[in-house]
Design a protein around this motif. Structure first.
Motif, short mmCIF file in Angstrom:
data_model
loop_
_atom_site.label_atom_id
_atom_site.label_comp_id
_atom_site.label_asym_id
_atom_site.label_seq_id
_atom_site.Cartn_x
_atom_site.Cartn_y
_atom_site.Cartn_z
N HIS A 286 0.84 -1.19 0.00
CA HIS A 286 0.00 0.00 0.00
C HIS A 286 0.88 1.25 0.00
CE1 HIS A 286 -3.44 -2.59 0.77
NE2 HIS A 286 -2.74 -3.17 1.75
N GLY A 287 0.80 1.97 -1.08
CA GLY A 287 1.58 3.18 -1.19
C GLY A 287 0.82 4.40 -0.70
N ILE A 288 1.45 5.54 -0.84
CA ILE A 288 0.84 6.80 -0.43
C ILE A 288 -0.05 7.30 -1.56
CG2 ILE A 288 1.30 9.16 0.31
CD1 ILE A 288 4.03 8.22 1.29
N LYS A 289 -1.30 7.55 -1.26
CA LYS A 289 -2.24 8.01 -2.28
C LYS A 289 -2.41 9.52 -2.18
CE LYS A 289 -6.84 7.24 -4.22
NZ LYS A 289 -8.13 6.52 -4.08
N VAL A 290 -2.15 10.17 -3.30
CA VAL A 290 -2.35 11.61 -3.40
C VAL A 290 -3.22 11.85 -4.62
CG1 VAL A 290 -1.30 13.88 -3.67
CG2 VAL A 290 -0.13 12.11 -2.34
N GLY A 291 -4.44 12.30 -4.38
CA GLY A 291 -5.38 12.42 -5.49
C GLY A 291 -5.75 11.04 -5.99
N MET A 292 -5.56 10.81 -7.29
CA MET A 292 -5.85 9.51 -7.90
C MET A 292 -4.60 8.66 -8.10
SD MET A 292 -9.08 9.52 -8.10
CE MET A 292 -9.30 8.03 -9.07
N GLN A 293 -3.46 9.15 -7.64
CA GLN A 293 -2.19 8.46 -7.90
C GLN A 293 -1.64 7.82 -6.64
OE1 GLN A 293 0.74 10.95 -9.75
NE2 GLN A 293 2.16 9.28 -10.13
N HIS A 294 -1.15 6.59 -6.80
CA HIS A 294 -0.48 5.88 -5.71
C HIS A 294 1.03 5.97 -5.90
CE1 HIS A 294 -4.44 4.11 -4.90
NE2 HIS A 294 -3.97 3.82 -3.71
N HIS A 295 1.75 6.30 -4.85
CA HIS A 295 3.21 6.36 -4.88
C HIS A 295 3.74 5.22 -4.01
CE1 HIS A 295 3.20 10.45 -6.68
NE2 HIS A 295 2.08 10.58 -5.96
N LYS A 296 4.42 4.28 -4.64
CA LYS A 296 4.94 3.13 -3.88
C LYS A 296 6.46 3.08 -3.86
CE LYS A 296 1.01 0.00 -4.63
NZ LYS A 296 0.61 -1.36 -5.09
N VAL A 297 7.11 3.48 -4.94
CA VAL A 297 8.56 3.35 -5.01
C VAL A 297 9.13 4.44 -5.89
CG1 VAL A 297 8.48 1.77 -7.00
CG2 VAL A 297 10.46 1.72 -5.46
N ALA A 298 10.31 4.90 -5.51
CA ALA A 298 11.07 5.84 -6.32
C ALA A 298 12.51 5.32 -6.37
CB ALA A 298 11.04 7.25 -5.70
N ALA A 299 13.12 5.41 -7.54
CA ALA A 299 14.44 4.80 -7.71
C ALA A 299 15.41 5.77 -8.39
CB ALA A 299 14.33 3.52 -8.53
N TYR A 300 16.65 5.71 -7.94
CA TYR A 300 17.75 6.33 -8.68
C TYR A 300 18.79 5.25 -8.84
CZ TYR A 300 21.22 9.59 -10.38
OH TYR A 300 22.14 10.23 -11.17
N ALA A 301 18.75 4.58 -10.01
CA ALA A 301 19.58 3.39 -10.25
C ALA A 301 19.22 2.34 -9.19
CB ALA A 301 21.05 3.73 -10.29
N ASP A 302 20.18 1.94 -8.36
CA ASP A 302 19.92 0.90 -7.36
C ASP A 302 19.53 1.45 -6.00
OD1 ASP A 302 22.46 1.96 -7.07
OD2 ASP A 302 23.26 0.17 -6.13
N ASP A 303 19.41 2.77 -5.88
CA ASP A 303 18.95 3.38 -4.62
C ASP A 303 17.43 3.45 -4.68
OD1 ASP A 303 21.53 3.79 -3.58
OD2 ASP A 303 21.76 5.60 -4.79
N LEU A 304 16.76 2.65 -3.85
CA LEU A 304 15.30 2.54 -3.89
C LEU A 304 14.69 3.17 -2.64
CD1 LEU A 304 14.90 -1.17 -5.11
CD2 LEU A 304 15.22 0.91 -6.48
N LEU A 305 13.66 3.98 -2.86
CA LEU A 305 12.90 4.57 -1.77
C LEU A 305 11.47 4.04 -1.83
CD1 LEU A 305 12.74 6.66 0.57
CD2 LEU A 305 12.03 8.35 -1.15
N PHE A 306 11.08 3.26 -0.83
CA PHE A 306 9.74 2.70 -0.78
C PHE A 306 8.84 3.64 0.03
CE2 PHE A 306 12.53 -0.90 -1.56
CZ PHE A 306 11.88 -1.55 -2.60
N LEU A 307 7.67 3.92 -0.51
CA LEU A 307 6.72 4.87 0.07
C LEU A 307 5.50 4.09 0.51
CD1 LEU A 307 7.15 7.22 -2.96
CD2 LEU A 307 8.31 7.51 -0.78
N LEU A 308 5.35 3.85 1.81
CA LEU A 308 4.35 2.89 2.30
C LEU A 308 3.48 3.51 3.39
CD1 LEU A 308 6.89 -0.04 2.77
CD2 LEU A 308 5.50 0.40 0.74
N VAL A 309 2.25 2.97 3.45
CA VAL A 309 1.34 3.36 4.54
C VAL A 309 0.88 2.07 5.24
CG1 VAL A 309 0.57 5.47 3.45
CG2 VAL A 309 -0.67 3.34 3.00
#
Length: 309
Positions: A286-309
């Protein structure tokens, strides 16, 4: 020390291949097919399959930075530029005939010298605390550069915007701004408890399985010519460690994308895409929902940021 380094990197670039150490090929292919949601169009595939031209080779050599340390053969970029009119026809003929199946790059051409850069703040007595940079022969770097320049036009359509690393038109700050906005959104009194989990995969570039890489490329619609060109770069590579001017014995490389190859960053982004897509489409995450969009992961190459609720 050089013997310890050679042993460490020999094992790193020769991961176990026996049964049980990797998923069965059928399961691997099933995972890739399920999670590859982008594919080259017919016109894009046709453009990527066309023979290399003298204009592309000229552009590649112009966009390659001078002053870099040469590979094992000792030929510098300046040498290639000075003798470009004589070398270019032979290079083009060699590169373009690789698609015929009976031609490949000789092992000595794919040899590399690995120079080690210590990671800041890490114990220099630990072999894993060095970043291995492969010094490749200049003709191979130009070959990879041509492929990278041609592929760069289509990478943004194959890799989701969640991946900001090494995709033309994207920058690390894209994900930084995104994370800050989500933190601001999560600070609202009525928002759900939120977790931002930052991860860094250990030796991610060096542990890429070539079987997974090439199956992913095929599922994305890469044609036989492009697969042959990329495959030639991974046919029989080898390396030696350079420690204070002392070279270790040569050892084979059977996995990883070389840090120092102009194409490796794009290949890594493509290889990681099935995993990121699996995270995005997993209903139990379950990612962060803003409006109609879910944000679950952001990546810069192998650096991963998981966005969870």
């Amino acid at each position: 020390m050089i013997a310890l380094l050679q042993d460490h990197f020999t094992h790193l670039y020769n991961l176990p291949q026996e049964a049980g150490s990797t998923p069965p090929p059928s399961l691997m292919l099933q995972f890739i097919r399920k999670n590859v949601h982008t594919k080259l169009s017919l016109s894009q595939r046709t453009a990527l399959e066309a023979p290399f031209t003298i204009a592309e080779l000229s552009q590649a050599i112009k966009k390659t930075l001078t002053g870099k340390t040469p590979g094992p053969d000792g030929f510098s970029l300046r040498y290639c530029k000075v003798f470009f009119p004589s070398l270019a026809p032979a290079w083009l003929a060699a590169f373009n005939t690789m698609t015929q199946g009976s031609h490949s790059l000789p092992p000595q051409t794919l040899a590399a010298t690995i120079t080690l850069i210590p990671k800041p703040g890490k114990d220099p007595d630990v072999c894993a605390n060095y970043r291995p940079i492969s010094l490749l022969n200049q003709d191979i770097k130009l070959f990879a550069k041509i492929i990278a320049l041609r592929l760069a036009r289509y990478i943004p359509g194959l890799v989701h915007p969640d991946q900001a690393g090494f995709v033309p038109g994207r920058e690390a700050r894209d994900n930084t701004v995104r994370a800050l906005n989500l933190i601001h959104s999560a600070s609202h009194p009525k928002s759900e408890p939120t977790l931002l989990l930052s991860t860094d995969a250990e030796k991610a570039f060096d542990r890429v399985r070539w079987t997974f890489l090439f199956q992913t490329l095929r599922c994305m619609g890469f044609g036989p010519n492009l697969m042959a060109w990329i495959g030639a770069l991974y046919s029989c590579p080898s390396a030696r460690i350079n420690l204070n001017g002392i070279l270790s014995p040569s050892f084979p490389i059977r996995n990883g994308t070389r840090q120092g190859c102009p194409l490796s960053l794009m290949l890594f982004a493509l290889t990681l895409e099935p995993l990121l897509q699996a995270v995005r489409t997993n209903t139990s995450i379950h990612g962060i929902k803003v409006g109609m969009q879910h944000h679950k992961v952001a990546a810069y190459a192998d650096d991963l940021l998981f966005l969870l609720v």
